[in-house]
Write a protein that holds these residues in place. Structure first.
Motif: not given
Length: 158
Positions: A40-43, A72-88
């Motif tokens: 279901g992830d968008d690869t 809070t100082r990271s470049n972390s993001a949350a997505s429902r559809t992109l796989p964990l570990g995706t850089t964008a």
């Protein structure tokens, strides 16, 4: 208390040994948070557009979906559809400002939003004060279901 993944790995080893078969390599060492795409992830690595928001500072130190603690100082993001570990690359469509993120969590859970970013990233994008912004997400590197990674739409424009 024994974790279920350890019990499963031991069980697989015992079954493999009792049947005379080989245990898959790394079965006992698998990380439950390994960065593979889920069904279901968008690869595809395609560009996405939509509304983004940012994590509240009070979430600092809480565990994310990848098992790491949120900063809070990271470049972390949350997505429902992109796989964990995706850089964008994320571009604020109102200001034109761009920031690099890594998908490390699931969410956002607010209706109509496609991305949550850390407060540091929200500041870079110029959306910290407003709280939300219309963004374009361009995946650069996308984990696949088989454990490999593939370039996304943004890989050619690095």
């Amino acid at each position: 208390m024994v974790k279920a993944s350890v019990v499963a790995a031991i069980g697989a080893a015992v079954i493999g040994l009792s049947l005379g078969g080989a245990v898959p390599a790394g079965a006992a060492e698998r990380n439950p948070h390994e960065q593979r795409a889920r069904p279901g992830d968008d690869t595809s690595g395609r560009v996405q557009r939509g509304q983004a928001s940012h994590y509240h500072r009070r979430l600092n130190g809480r565990r994310m979906a990848n098992g790491e603690r949120f900063s809070t100082r990271s470049n972390s993001a949350a997505s429902r559809t992109l796989p964990l570990g995706t850089t964008a690359r994320v571009k604020n469509l109102e200001t034109g400002r761009v920031a690099s993120v890594e998908i490390e969590d699931r969410g956002p859970y607010a209706h109509g939003r496609i991305l949550d970013v850390s407060p540091r990233t929200a500041e870079e994008l110029g959306m910290l004060e407003d709280g939300t912004a219309r963004v374009e997400i361009t995946p650069v590197e996308v984990p696949q279901r088989d454990g490999t990674t593939r370039p996304g739409a943004g890989a050619a424009r690095r």
